[in-house]
Design a protein around this motif. Structure first.
Motif, PDB file in Angstrom:
ATOM      1  N   THR A 520      76.793 137.147   7.342  1.00 30.61           N
ATOM      2  CA  THR A 520      77.897 136.440   7.986  1.00 30.61           C
ATOM      3  C   THR A 520      77.433 135.127   8.591  1.00 30.61           C
ATOM      4  O   THR A 520      78.084 134.086   8.457  1.00 30.61           O
ATOM      5  CB  THR A 520      78.522 137.324   9.077  1.00 30.61           C
ATOM      6  OG1 THR A 520      78.957 138.559   8.489  1.00 30.61           O
ATOM      7  CG2 THR A 520      79.698 136.627   9.729  1.00 30.61           C
ATOM      8  N   THR A 521      76.266 135.172   9.226  1.00 33.79           N
ATOM      9  CA  THR A 521      75.702 133.958   9.844  1.00 33.79           C
ATOM     10  C   THR A 521      75.487 132.855   8.819  1.00 33.79           C
ATOM     11  O   THR A 521      75.738 131.677   9.094  1.00 33.79           O
ATOM     12  CB  THR A 521      74.368 134.294  10.534  1.00 33.79           C
ATOM     13  OG1 THR A 521      74.571 135.347  11.464  1.00 33.79           O
ATOM     14  CG2 THR A 521      73.801 133.085  11.239  1.00 33.79           C
ATOM     15  N   LEU A 522      75.015 133.228   7.623  1.00 34.74           N
ATOM     16  CA  LEU A 522      74.716 132.246   6.586  1.00 34.74           C
ATOM     17  C   LEU A 522      75.894 131.990   5.648  1.00 34.74           C
ATOM     18  O   LEU A 522      75.770 131.238   4.685  1.00 34.74           O
ATOM     19  CB  LEU A 522      73.510 132.710   5.756  1.00 34.74           C
ATOM     20  CG  LEU A 522      72.178 132.861   6.488  1.00 34.74           C
ATOM     21  CD1 LEU A 522      71.081 133.281   5.519  1.00 34.74           C
ATOM     22  CD2 LEU A 522      71.796 131.564   7.186  1.00 34.74           C
ATOM     23  N   ASN A 523      77.039 132.649   5.920  1.00 36.09           N
ATOM     24  CA  ASN A 523      78.237 132.498   5.076  1.00 36.09           C
ATOM     25  C   ASN A 523      77.977 132.927   3.633  1.00 36.09           C
ATOM     26  O   ASN A 523      78.390 132.267   2.673  1.00 36.09           O
ATOM     27  CB  ASN A 523      78.728 131.044   5.095  1.00 36.09           C
ATOM     28  CG  ASN A 523      79.187 130.619   6.475  1.00 36.09           C
ATOM     29  OD1 ASN A 523      79.863 131.376   7.176  1.00 36.09           O
ATOM     30  ND2 ASN A 523      78.800 129.419   6.890  1.00 36.09           N
ATOM     31  N   CYS A 524      77.257 134.044   3.484  1.00 32.80           N
ATOM     32  CA  CYS A 524      76.969 134.586   2.151  1.00 32.80           C
ATOM     33  C   CYS A 524      78.024 135.602   1.753  1.00 32.80           C
ATOM     34  O   CYS A 524      78.861 136.023   2.552  1.00 32.80           O
ATOM     35  CB  CYS A 524      75.595 135.261   2.136  1.00 32.80           C
ATOM     36  SG  CYS A 524      74.229 134.166   2.550  1.00 32.80           S
ATOM     37  N   GLY A 525      77.945 136.030   0.491  1.00 35.95           N
ATOM     38  CA  GLY A 525      78.825 137.071  -0.004  1.00 35.95           C
ATOM     39  C   GLY A 525      78.235 138.452   0.235  1.00 35.95           C
ATOM     40  O   GLY A 525      77.559 138.693   1.242  1.00 35.95           O
ATOM     41  N   ASP A 526      78.444 139.359  -0.713  1.00 39.05           N
ATOM     42  CA  ASP A 526      78.017 140.748  -0.556  1.00 39.05           C
ATOM     43  C   ASP A 526      76.509 140.908  -0.757  1.00 39.05           C
ATOM     44  O   ASP A 526      75.838 140.051  -1.345  1.00 39.05           O
ATOM     45  CB  ASP A 526      78.744 141.639  -1.571  1.00 39.05           C
ATOM     46  CG  ASP A 526      80.226 141.760  -1.257  1.00 39.05           C
ATOM     47  OD1 ASP A 526      80.600 141.543  -0.079  1.00 39.05           O
ATOM     48  OD2 ASP A 526      81.008 142.038  -2.183  1.00 39.05           O
ATOM     49  N   LEU A 527      76.015 142.053  -0.290  1.00 41.75           N
ATOM     50  CA  LEU A 527      74.637 142.474  -0.531  1.00 41.75           C
ATOM     51  C   LEU A 527      74.680 143.716  -1.410  1.00 41.75           C
ATOM     52  O   LEU A 527      75.326 144.712  -1.067  1.00 41.75           O
ATOM     53  CB  LEU A 527      73.928 142.796   0.794  1.00 41.75           C
ATOM     54  CG  LEU A 527      72.531 143.419   0.694  1.00 41.75           C
ATOM     55  CD1 LEU A 527      71.551 142.445   0.061  1.00 41.75           C
ATOM     56  CD2 LEU A 527      72.039 143.853   2.070  1.00 41.75           C
ATOM     57  N   ARG A 528      73.995 143.662  -2.537  1.00 43.13           N
ATOM     58  CA  ARG A 528      73.954 144.803  -3.463  1.00 43.13           C
ATOM     59  C   ARG A 528      72.538 145.346  -3.544  1.00 43.13           C
ATOM     60  O   ARG A 528      71.582 144.568  -3.619  1.00 43.13           O
ATOM     61  CB  ARG A 528      74.426 144.385  -4.860  1.00 43.13           C
ATOM     62  CG  ARG A 528      75.877 143.944  -4.909  1.00 43.13           C
ATOM     63  CD  ARG A 528      76.264 143.509  -6.316  1.00 43.13           C
ATOM     64  NE  ARG A 528      77.644 143.020  -6.364  1.00 43.13           N
ATOM     65  CZ  ARG A 528      78.191 142.447  -7.435  1.00 43.13           C
ATOM     66  NH1 ARG A 528      77.448 142.297  -8.547  1.00 43.13           N
ATOM     67  NH2 ARG A 528      79.443 142.030  -7.414  1.00 43.13           N
TER      68      ARG A 528
END
Length: 603
Positions: A520-528
């Motif tokens: 969220t801090t880095l404005n990323c998507g999902d973690l798989r």
């Protein structure tokens, strides 16, 4: 006359009869006139027994007391072997790690060697005695005289460190196997003994050799020019010679704490070809690189990122003069990859304005944070990373050509090294001349103890990768392969790319827990997370300048219907991540394809 250091593992000294056989071999070496230092492990399963005793008493024994306990196993071995030598009429004296002067950092159960004070050892050698040293242990620097142990592979590490400190003629590692084999013989019975291998190749095959020769020992040998010989304790066969670079003057202070990076390399003669949205099925990489190989296009880096839906991206680099040919071949082969109608809408992109910067060093193995430090340095210099590819001893990044000078200056300052062009000397033998008979592929390794994590839609901005991998490093989580995708998604106004990497399966859950809040801090998507993967690798300095090696590996996998998840390469290593269930089959197929076995011949 220079000394010889011999190391005998636990199996080699596992009984009175075996101790006496070792004593005979050592005495015979001493009779030839060279000073001999012998490093021994604890007898047989002694260490396991001691660990179990501690477990019976404490569910969480402190590391200091474990060091005190486990260090006793080697002391039994050295005393008995010294007695056996004395019975043969050979003067001998046993010495603990502390007595022989092995000084370590104050890290119980995983200490690294700082220095070796050899005065006492040298006196005994000059008196004609064989010095029998307890491996795996030392004494912490300071006034408290704390006993420390070196962790897994510690006796190998002790032996090679002593050889470096004594400027020994060689270090012989005696074990219960005939030497270093082309792969794991439990999985491929036809695995063949390698008569020689370079230190760099051995480090890249760390997962293959860890139970025969620990990477820490190879690191010291490489840094200090120590020739290693891995031999059987039961025969007089020559075994495998591990060739180190020529010995260079190097201080012994901080022996195992030398810079993890010893070179920053720069290659401006690079161009990139990327195929976006190729079908994700077995045989795609094989078809592409077979044609590239047939056209005599030599490929440097190859990166295949994680699949997206039913498609994937493959990017590779070539020399600038080969770009036009590589582009034409790739364009011509697209119908064979996708079908004549190109239903996957494959795109072909090229870029001649790139450069490759790399950090190289044997000390990167087992030291979390080196890659993160590289990424942070590039981010601080305002350099964005276009491609990442890693191996055991090298991290390579493709950057814009205009950023090359800033990237080099930043990395050299960060790691306190001088820049160099792409190394040729490291691919040479110890005499400095290329060996004409060097095999294209030395060996094949399989690692089934990794998990793959993928962070989707990472903003394509300098510094994002650094924050991700620094967080893992701060919690002592080592990362193996790192792969950055070529496909770019625009989220809002921001371009993003996926980043995939592998960690030990035992670290996967902790890594996932650490990274989720960061997304969220880095404005990323999902973690798989995929815990059911295997990594299969080929290694060989002979593959440099040999088009078609990667194609042969990929074709062997395709013939078995094995799909490749991700690909990462260095000059002397090609690694593929695939389904864990396919790991052993993949290893066997690749080993056979390169005819590495005693009886393996292609039809």
């Amino acid at each position: 006359m220079a000394a010889i250091v011999q190391k005998y593992g636990g199996t080699s000294v596992g009984s009175v009869e075996r101790l006496q056989a070792v004593a005979q071999r050592v005495a015979k070496t001493a009779e030839a006139g060279q000073p001999v230092v012998v490093v021994v492990s604890a007898m047989g399963k002694t260490t396991d027994t001691l660990v179990q005793l501690a477990a019976d008493i404490s569910s969480n024994p402190c590391r200091r007391e474990m060091d005190m306990l486990l260090s006793t196993g080697e002391q039994v071995s050295i005393a008995l072997l010294s007695l056996a030598l004395q019975e043969l009429g050979q003067p001998a004296i046993s010495m603990t790690g502390a007595q022989v002067g092995i000084v370590t950092e104050a890290e119980h159960s995983r200490a690294r060697i700082l220095q070796i004070q050899t005065d006492r050892l040298q006196r005994h050698l000059q008196d004609g005695k064989v010095v029998v040293v307890a491996g795996f242990q030392g004494i912490a620097q300071g006034d408290d005289l704390e006993i420390t142990t070196l962790g897994r592979g510690g006796s190998d590490t002790s032996a090679v460190a002593l050889a470096a400190a004594l400027n020994a003629d060689r270090c012989e590692i005696y074990t219960d196997v005939p030497g270093i084999l082309t792969t794991d013989p439990r999985l491929v019975p036809q695995a063949r003994l390698m008569p020689e291998i370079t230190c760099d190749e051995m480090l890249e095959l760390a997962s293959l050799g860890a139970k025969v020769l620990h990477p820490r020992a190879v690191e010291i040998a490489r840094n200090y020019g120590v020739t290693l010989v891995v031999r059987s304790s039961w025969t007089d066969d020559p075994g495998t010679r591990v060739i180190a670079p020529p010995r260079q003057p190097r201080p012994l202070q901080g022996l195992e704490l030398v810079h993890p990076v010893d070179a920053v390399e720069f290659d401006a003669d690079q161009a990139k070809v990327a195929l976006l949205r190729v079908p994700d099925r077995p045989g795609i990489a094989a078809t592409l690189f077979a044609e590239i190989g047939r056209q005599q296009v030599d490929v440097d880096l190859i990166v295949q990122s994680i699949h997206e839906g039913n498609t994937n991206d493959i990017a590779f680099t070539v020399t600038k003069e080969m770009l036009t040919r590589a582009e034409s071949v790739s364009q011509a082969v697209i119908p064979a990859l996708t079908g004549p109608e190109n239903t996957t809408d494959t795109d072909l992109l090229t870029d001649s304005q790139i450069a490759k910067v790399s950090i190289v060093g044997a000390g990167m193995i087992g030291r979390p944070g080196v890659a993160a430090k590289m990424f942070s340095a590039l981010a601080a210099a305002g350099v964005n990373i276009q491609m990442i590819s890693t191996s055991e001893v090298k991290v390579s990044c493709v950057v814009a050509a205009e950023d090359g000078d800033r990237a080099i200056a930043s990395l050299c300052e960060t790691f306190d090294v001088h820049p160099s062009t792409v190394r040729e000397q490291e691919m040479m033998s110890a005499g400095g001349t290329q060996r004409p008979a060097t095999p294209i592929v030395r060996g094949v390794a399989l690692d089934r103890n990794q998990a793959r994590l993928a962070i989707l839609q990472v903003p394509d901005q300098a510094g994002r990768a650094a924050k991700i991998f620094q967080l893992l490093a701060d919690k002592n989580i080592s990362v193996d392969m790192i792969i950055q995708s070529q496909r770019c998604h625009i989220i809002g106004d921001c371009p993003t790319r996926d980043i995939a990497f592998t960690v030990a399966q035992t670290d996967a859950e902790a890594a996932q827990g650490l990274l989720k809040p960061l997304l969220t801090t880095l404005n990323c998507g999902d973690l798989r997370v995929n815990p059911a993967i295997a990594k299969v690798s080929i290694v060989g300095s002979g593959m440099i300048g040999q088009p078609g090696v990667a194609a042969k590996m990929f074709a062997a996998l395709a013939m078995e219907g094995i799909n490749i998840d991700t690909i990462a390469t260095s000059e002397i290593k090609i690694s593929c991540v695939l389904a864990e269930a396919d790991g052993v089959k993949a290893l066997q197929a690749i080993h056979k394809a390169f005819e590495l076995g005693e009886t393996e011949k292609l039809d």
